[in-house]
Design a protein around this motif. Sequence first.
Motif, PDB file in Angstrom:
ATOM      1  N   ASP A  99       0.838  -1.202   0.000  1.00  0.00           N
ATOM      2  CA  ASP A  99       0.000   0.000   0.000  1.00  0.00           C
ATOM      3  C   ASP A  99       0.871   1.250   0.000  1.00  0.00           C
ATOM      4  OD1 ASP A  99      -2.038  -1.803   0.202  1.00  0.00           O
ATOM      5  OD2 ASP A  99      -2.397  -1.462   2.345  1.00  0.00           O
ATOM      6  N   ILE A 100       0.373   2.277  -0.686  1.00  0.00           N
ATOM      7  CA  ILE A 100       1.032   3.580  -0.685  1.00  0.00           C
ATOM      8  C   ILE A 100       0.025   4.593  -0.145  1.00  0.00           C
ATOM      9  CG2 ILE A 100       2.137   5.360  -2.093  1.00  0.00           C
ATOM     10  CD1 ILE A 100       2.890   3.184  -4.076  1.00  0.00           C
ATOM     11  N   HIS A 101       0.423   5.281   0.918  1.00  0.00           N
ATOM     12  CA  HIS A 101      -0.486   6.206   1.587  1.00  0.00           C
ATOM     13  C   HIS A 101       0.030   7.636   1.481  1.00  0.00           C
ATOM     14  CE1 HIS A 101      -1.498   2.338   3.499  1.00  0.00           C
ATOM     15  NE2 HIS A 101      -2.706   2.865   3.692  1.00  0.00           N
ATOM     16  N   ARG A 102      -0.913   8.539   1.507  1.00  0.00           N
ATOM     17  CA  ARG A 102      -0.620   9.963   1.673  1.00  0.00           C
ATOM     18  C   ARG A 102      -1.245  10.363   2.990  1.00  0.00           C
ATOM     19  NH1 ARG A 102      -1.777  14.996  -2.549  1.00  0.00           N
ATOM     20  NH2 ARG A 102      -0.481  16.509  -1.424  1.00  0.00           N
ATOM     21  N   GLY A 103      -0.379  10.448   4.012  1.00  0.00           N
ATOM     22  CA  GLY A 103      -0.925  10.575   5.356  1.00  0.00           C
ATOM     23  C   GLY A 103      -1.526   9.247   5.764  1.00  0.00           C
ATOM     24  N   LYS A 104      -2.832   9.257   6.033  1.00  0.00           N
ATOM     25  CA  LYS A 104      -3.550   8.030   6.359  1.00  0.00           C
ATOM     26  C   LYS A 104      -4.451   7.557   5.233  1.00  0.00           C
ATOM     27  CE  LYS A 104      -3.581   8.957  11.341  1.00  0.00           C
ATOM     28  NZ  LYS A 104      -4.430   9.090  12.559  1.00  0.00           N
ATOM     29  N   LEU A 106      -5.172   5.927   1.567  1.00  0.00           N
ATOM     30  CA  LEU A 106      -4.614   5.038   0.546  1.00  0.00           C
ATOM     31  C   LEU A 106      -4.723   5.706  -0.814  1.00  0.00           C
ATOM     32  CD1 LEU A 106      -3.524   2.192  -0.253  1.00  0.00           C
ATOM     33  CD2 LEU A 106      -5.921   1.502  -0.554  1.00  0.00           C
ATOM     34  N   VAL A 107      -3.580   5.833  -1.507  1.00  0.00           N
ATOM     35  CA  VAL A 107      -3.587   6.497  -2.811  1.00  0.00           C
ATOM     36  C   VAL A 107      -3.087   5.593  -3.939  1.00  0.00           C
ATOM     37  CG1 VAL A 107      -3.334   8.812  -1.853  1.00  0.00           C
ATOM     38  CG2 VAL A 107      -1.285   7.455  -2.365  1.00  0.00           C
ATOM     39  N   GLY A 108      -2.430   4.517  -3.619  1.00  0.00           N
ATOM     40  CA  GLY A 108      -1.910   3.667  -4.687  1.00  0.00           C
ATOM     41  C   GLY A 108      -1.373   2.351  -4.169  1.00  0.00           C
ATOM     42  N   MET A 109      -0.905   1.508  -5.114  1.00  0.00           N
ATOM     43  CA  MET A 109      -0.334   0.208  -4.807  1.00  0.00           C
ATOM     44  C   MET A 109       0.982   0.041  -5.567  1.00  0.00           C
ATOM     45  SD  MET A 109      -2.525  -1.147  -2.696  1.00  0.00           S
ATOM     46  CE  MET A 109      -2.015  -2.864  -2.671  1.00  0.00           C
ATOM     47  N   LYS A 110       1.860  -0.755  -4.994  1.00  0.00           N
ATOM     48  CA  LYS A 110       3.176  -1.001  -5.584  1.00  0.00           C
ATOM     49  C   LYS A 110       3.374  -2.498  -5.754  1.00  0.00           C
ATOM     50  CE  LYS A 110       8.104  -0.392  -4.453  1.00  0.00           C
ATOM     51  NZ  LYS A 110       9.049   0.193  -3.444  1.00  0.00           N
ATOM     52  N   LYS A 111       3.654  -2.918  -6.976  1.00  0.00           N
ATOM     53  CA  LYS A 111       3.866  -4.331  -7.297  1.00  0.00           C
ATOM     54  C   LYS A 111       5.310  -4.525  -7.743  1.00  0.00           C
ATOM     55  CE  LYS A 111       0.730  -6.477  -9.690  1.00  0.00           C
ATOM     56  NZ  LYS A 111       0.271  -7.540  -8.728  1.00  0.00           N
ATOM     57  N   THR A 112       5.937  -5.593  -7.291  1.00  0.00           N
ATOM     58  CA  THR A 112       7.310  -5.925  -7.667  1.00  0.00           C
ATOM     59  C   THR A 112       7.302  -7.091  -8.653  1.00  0.00           C
ATOM     60  OG1 THR A 112       8.152  -5.195  -5.514  1.00  0.00           O
ATOM     61  CG2 THR A 112       9.590  -6.608  -6.815  1.00  0.00           C
ATOM     62  N   LEU A 113       8.060  -6.935  -9.740  1.00  0.00           N
ATOM     63  CA  LEU A 113       8.147  -7.970 -10.770  1.00  0.00           C
ATOM     64  C   LEU A 113       9.605  -8.230 -11.110  1.00  0.00           C
ATOM     65  CD1 LEU A 113       5.704  -5.723 -11.834  1.00  0.00           C
ATOM     66  CD2 LEU A 113       5.048  -7.853 -12.973  1.00  0.00           C
ATOM     67  N   VAL A 114       9.910  -9.467 -11.511  1.00  0.00           N
ATOM     68  CA  VAL A 114      11.249  -9.892 -11.909  1.00  0.00           C
ATOM     69  C   VAL A 114      11.172 -10.434 -13.328  1.00  0.00           C
ATOM     70  CG1 VAL A 114      13.194 -11.420 -11.394  1.00  0.00           C
ATOM     71  CG2 VAL A 114      11.870 -10.422  -9.525  1.00  0.00           C
ATOM     72  N   VAL A 129      14.674  -5.967 -12.364  1.00  0.00           N
ATOM     73  CA  VAL A 129      13.533  -5.838 -11.461  1.00  0.00           C
ATOM     74  C   VAL A 129      12.716  -4.614 -11.862  1.00  0.00           C
ATOM     75  CG1 VAL A 129      12.808  -5.629  -9.048  1.00  0.00           C
ATOM     76  CG2 VAL A 129      14.890  -6.894  -9.614  1.00  0.00           C
ATOM     77  N   MET A 130      11.413  -4.707 -11.644  1.00  0.00           N
ATOM     78  CA  MET A 130      10.522  -3.587 -11.965  1.00  0.00           C
ATOM     79  C   MET A 130       9.547  -3.376 -10.810  1.00  0.00           C
ATOM     80  SD  MET A 130       8.010  -2.973 -15.253  1.00  0.00           S
ATOM     81  CE  MET A 130       7.126  -4.518 -15.036  1.00  0.00           C
ATOM     82  N   HIS A 131       9.359  -2.092 -10.452  1.00  0.00           N
ATOM     83  CA  HIS A 131       8.314  -1.705  -9.514  1.00  0.00           C
ATOM     84  C   HIS A 131       7.212  -1.021 -10.305  1.00  0.00           C
ATOM     85  CE1 HIS A 131      11.368  -1.593  -5.945  1.00  0.00           C
ATOM     86  NE2 HIS A 131      11.003  -2.815  -6.267  1.00  0.00           N
ATOM     87  N   GLU A 132       6.017  -1.547 -10.202  1.00  0.00           N
ATOM     88  CA  GLU A 132       4.876  -1.005 -10.939  1.00  0.00           C
ATOM     89  C   GLU A 132       3.951  -0.280  -9.966  1.00  0.00           C
ATOM     90  OE1 GLU A 132       2.472  -3.213 -14.215  1.00  0.00           O
ATOM     91  OE2 GLU A 132       1.258  -3.325 -12.376  1.00  0.00           O
ATOM     92  N   TYR A 133       3.689   1.009 -10.251  1.00  0.00           N
ATOM     93  CA  TYR A 133       2.836   1.841  -9.400  1.00  0.00           C
ATOM     94  C   TYR A 133       1.509   2.073 -10.110  1.00  0.00           C
ATOM     95  CZ  TYR A 133       7.292   2.817  -7.095  1.00  0.00           C
ATOM     96  OH  TYR A 133       8.504   2.704  -6.449  1.00  0.00           O
TER      97      TYR A 133
END
Length: 275
Positions: A99-104, A106-114, A129-133
């Motif tokens: 989870d990605i938060h701005r304060g409290k 939830l504004v987005g999600m982060k996925k890790t891929l290889v 490696v790739m981080h997908e937002y």
Amino acid sequence: MDNNGEIIDLPPGFRFHPTDEELITHYLTNKVLDQSFNPIAIGEADLNKCEPWDLPCKAKMGEKSWYFFCVKDRKYPTGSRTNRATVSGYWKATGKDRDIHRGKTLVGMKKTLVFYMGRAPKGEKTNWVMHEYRLDGKISPYNLPKAPKNEWVICRVFKKALEVKKPMGMGIERSNSSLIPPLMELSSASSGNRALAATESQLAHVTCFSSATKMEAMGGHEELFAPECFSNSTFLPQIQLSSQFEIDPSFVNLLCPGAGFVQLLGNNNGWASSH
């Protein structure tokens, strides 16, 4: 200089290191609302048509990490699965989305891929490696006033450094080696032990007291401490004894095992008392 050949005027020492929250709120949200949004630090790329090693040349900036706006390619027109295959391999998700938060909020999600070379499920893992937002929560694409036709994401691509594995047992050997004293001290201690053992061996094999047979051959107890015995000994120093020389029984007892009865013999024969 960007991909269009235009010179980008940046202050000296400028580096593009945005946080996860900044990528979501300052860049991805604006791109979803306005597809013409084109920041100087993030370009566009189709990850299904580009291999990971080709992406650094397509990025606007970056030394170890490269950022791109991408449109998620649906594997099926009516499905939600994403096509992540390229000509040489495919991107495989690993771990759990964060989870990605701005304060409290939830504004987005982060996925890790290889990235894997070949085709699933027998692909060969690489260091790419790739981080997908993606947007999520209150500012997800479905909660925006006008739902976008394409689902935009930001991809951060980088190459992970190779990990050198230590042989098993190296840590144990290193920890045990610290308990061993230095080589010189160890050798000196060993030489000291050998010298002590040699001294004990010589004390135990003095010619005068080596066996009862030799004692009998020397003529009995009367001649046990005769000057010839000490002069022929392999351990005692060569001393010319005379009538004026007095031997301390405690000294003889120290050098020759079994000499504790010297005083007894002296009292019987009058040898020690006569001096």
